[in-house]
Design a protein around this motif. Structure first.
Motif, PDB file in Angstrom:
ATOM      1  N   ILE A   1     -47.114  11.444 -40.176  1.00  0.00           N
ATOM      2  CA  ILE A   1     -48.505  11.091 -40.504  1.00  0.00           C
ATOM      3  C   ILE A   1     -48.622  10.547 -41.930  1.00  0.00           C
ATOM      4  N   LYS A   2     -47.511  10.212 -42.522  1.00  0.00           N
ATOM      5  CA  LYS A   2     -47.491   9.695 -43.889  1.00  0.00           C
ATOM      6  C   LYS A   2     -48.138   8.307 -43.956  1.00  0.00           C
ATOM      7  N   PRO A   3     -49.159   8.122 -44.823  1.00  0.00           N
ATOM      8  CA  PRO A   3     -49.788   6.789 -44.942  1.00  0.00           C
ATOM      9  C   PRO A   3     -48.868   5.743 -45.561  1.00  0.00           C
ATOM     10  N   ASP A   4     -47.852   6.181 -46.277  1.00  0.00           N
ATOM     11  CA  ASP A   4     -46.832   5.295 -46.840  1.00  0.00           C
ATOM     12  C   ASP A   4     -47.421   4.243 -47.766  1.00  0.00           C
ATOM     13  N   PHE A   5     -48.140   4.692 -48.790  1.00  0.00           N
ATOM     14  CA  PHE A   5     -48.695   3.775 -49.778  1.00  0.00           C
ATOM     15  C   PHE A   5     -47.566   3.270 -50.664  1.00  0.00           C
ATOM     16  N   GLU A   6     -47.301   1.966 -50.604  1.00  0.00           N
ATOM     17  CA  GLU A   6     -46.119   1.405 -51.258  1.00  0.00           C
ATOM     18  C   GLU A   6     -46.428   0.426 -52.381  1.00  0.00           C
ATOM     19  N   SER A   7     -47.683  -0.007 -52.511  1.00  0.00           N
ATOM     20  CA  SER A   7     -47.971  -1.014 -53.538  1.00  0.00           C
ATOM     21  C   SER A   7     -49.404  -0.867 -54.018  1.00  0.00           C
ATOM     22  N   ILE A   8     -49.669  -1.417 -55.200  1.00  0.00           N
ATOM     23  CA  ILE A   8     -50.972  -1.247 -55.833  1.00  0.00           C
ATOM     24  C   ILE A   8     -51.270  -2.470 -56.700  1.00  0.00           C
ATOM     25  N   PHE A   9     -52.562  -2.855 -56.763  1.00  0.00           N
ATOM     26  CA  PHE A   9     -52.954  -3.926 -57.680  1.00  0.00           C
ATOM     27  C   PHE A   9     -54.380  -3.683 -58.155  1.00  0.00           C
ATOM     28  N   LYS A  10     -54.727  -4.333 -59.252  1.00  0.00           N
ATOM     29  CA  LYS A  10     -56.064  -4.216 -59.823  1.00  0.00           C
ATOM     30  C   LYS A  10     -56.842  -5.476 -59.487  1.00  0.00           C
ATOM     31  N   TYR A  11     -58.061  -5.280 -58.979  1.00  0.00           N
ATOM     32  CA  TYR A  11     -58.958  -6.394 -58.682  1.00  0.00           C
ATOM     33  C   TYR A  11     -60.332  -6.060 -59.237  1.00  0.00           C
ATOM     34  N   GLU A  12     -60.793  -6.876 -60.214  1.00  0.00           N
ATOM     35  CA  GLU A  12     -62.057  -6.615 -60.900  1.00  0.00           C
ATOM     36  C   GLU A  12     -62.062  -5.177 -61.417  1.00  0.00           C
ATOM     37  N   ASP A  13     -63.018  -4.348 -60.992  1.00  0.00           N
ATOM     38  CA  ASP A  13     -63.089  -2.971 -61.483  1.00  0.00           C
ATOM     39  C   ASP A  13     -62.511  -1.969 -60.494  1.00  0.00           C
TER      40      ASP A  13
END
Length: 245
Positions: free
Chosen positions: A32-44
């Motif tokens: 049941i792992k969502p497996d969040f692998e990446s991240i970025f910033k958009y506006e706020d």
């Protein structure tokens, strides 16, 4: 699931639940792992992406900055289905592990650790629309011991994209295999042509990259290791790139 926030100056680590509650769960069952692998910033906002490697991993988390810590969960099953249909990619080959925002489009880096070793970049023009324009740029990376090296993260600095990649035994986007090595490379940010690539380690698997600072004629990146075990500790490494005049 937890978002880790590290204060570089104070050298303090903060843990924040991603699901608008006070429960800090640092380990959850793989199924049941969502497996969040990446991240970025958009506006706020910070936007965190699930890899899409299983049906449980199609969610994005949107976090508004500067106004407390409230998260919005976005189901991206339709978008991920569109991406796969664009290039007739099998579910077993789909595994998003890096993201770069180049307004008005978004670049998603597919790790080629599935049966067909499909490394490449999904380019999503006007990515916030319900029917965005989608294209796929295959990127031919090296092989080690017969295993294709696959993207694990990327970050853009000026006119270059700096990426990390890893090779593991096996051909699964779900099961971990023996680490054969980690690599780093540079792409031209406009053409996405591969400029250079070299090995960083034969024992560590690096899965996160971020620009730390620029010092004179060098860029210093932070690399996060994934040890693929139950140990909750991790190591942060530095990678220095000397810029050419």
């Amino acid at each position: 699931m937890v978002l880790y926030i590290y204060d570089l100056k104070a050298k303090q680590l903060k843990k924040q639940s991603l699901f608008n509650n006070n429960t800090i769960e640092e380990q959850i069952p793989k199924a049941i792992k969502p497996d969040f692998e990446s991240i970025f910033k958009y506006e706020d906002y910070l936007i965190i992406l699930g890899s899409g490697s299983t049906a449980e991993r199609n969610k994005w988390i949107k976090i508004q900055l500067g106004k407390g810590f409230e998260t919005i969960v976005i189901d991206q099953n339709d978008l991920y289905t569109q991406l796969k249909r664009t290039v007739l990619m099998a579910d077993e080959d789909f595994n998003i592990e890096g993201v770069v925002l180049q307004a008005p489009h978004l670049l998603l880096f597919n790790r080629g650790n599935g049966p067909n070793a499909t490394n490449g970049i999904f380019k999503i023009n006007h990515w916030q629309r319900s029917n965005p324009e989608i294209s796929f740029i295959p990127i031919d990376l090296l092989k080690i011991e017969g295993v294709t090296i696959g993207f694990t993260d990327a970050v853009q600095v000026a006119d270059k994209i700096y990426f990390i990649a890893a090779a593991e035994e096996g051909n699964s986007t779900y099961f971990d295999g023996k680490v054969l090595g980690s690599f780093a490379g540079i792409l031209d940010a406009k053409t996405l042509a591969l400029i250079e690539m070299h090995q960083l380690s034969d024992v560590h698997k690096f899965e996160g990259i971020s620009l730390y600072k620029k010092v004179e004629d060098s860029l210093i990146f932070l690399l996060c290791e994934d040890s693929d075990d139950e140990n909750l500790d991790t190591q942060i490494f530095e990678w220095t790139v000397h810029l050419q005049a």
